[in-house]
Write an enzyme that holds these catalytic residues in place. Sequence first.
Site, short mmCIF file in Angstrom:
data_model
loop_
_atom_site.label_atom_id
_atom_site.label_comp_id
_atom_site.label_asym_id
_atom_site.label_seq_id
_atom_site.Cartn_x
_atom_site.Cartn_y
_atom_site.Cartn_z
N SER A 25 2.25 1.15 -8.69
CA SER A 25 2.80 0.67 -7.44
C SER A 25 2.12 0.52 -6.37
CB SER A 25 3.49 2.38 -6.86
OG SER A 25 1.84 3.34 -6.60
N TYR A 58 6.61 -0.27 -6.58
CA TYR A 58 7.81 0.08 -5.55
C TYR A 58 6.01 0.90 -4.52
CZ TYR A 58 5.56 4.21 -8.10
OH TYR A 58 4.75 4.89 -9.22
#
EC number: 4.1.1.11
Length: 127
Positions: A25, A58
């Site tokens: 991430s 993400y």
Amino acid sequence: MIRTMMNAKIHRARVTESNLNYVGSITIDSDILEAVDILPNEKVAIVNNNNGARFETYVIAGERGSGKICLNGAASRLVEVGDVVIIMTYAQLNEEEIKNHAPKVAVMNEDNVIIEMIHEKENTIVL
């Protein structure tokens, strides 16, 4: 017809950290996320202006006011601390939605402070 349109952009942020041993991430200061309406766990596309790398991951919300832009896990191999990146989200919109769509763009300074917010319906700004 559904089209994929740019929805939000954090323009010219600087990478503050890189953490290979995290599960993945990008961690982004929560104040910045709120300014452009990007949510935790939302998919983002990232462009590294220093080396041309393009990748997706993400979002994890980071500490407010920290200016943190930290690439985690495998994505950390694609950046160096200090690199300038562009972080974008996209939305799938129908023709009616596109007519009123105005992406939110946060232009950052070298300390990851927002210096300008752009809410434009047309892509007429050159940065």
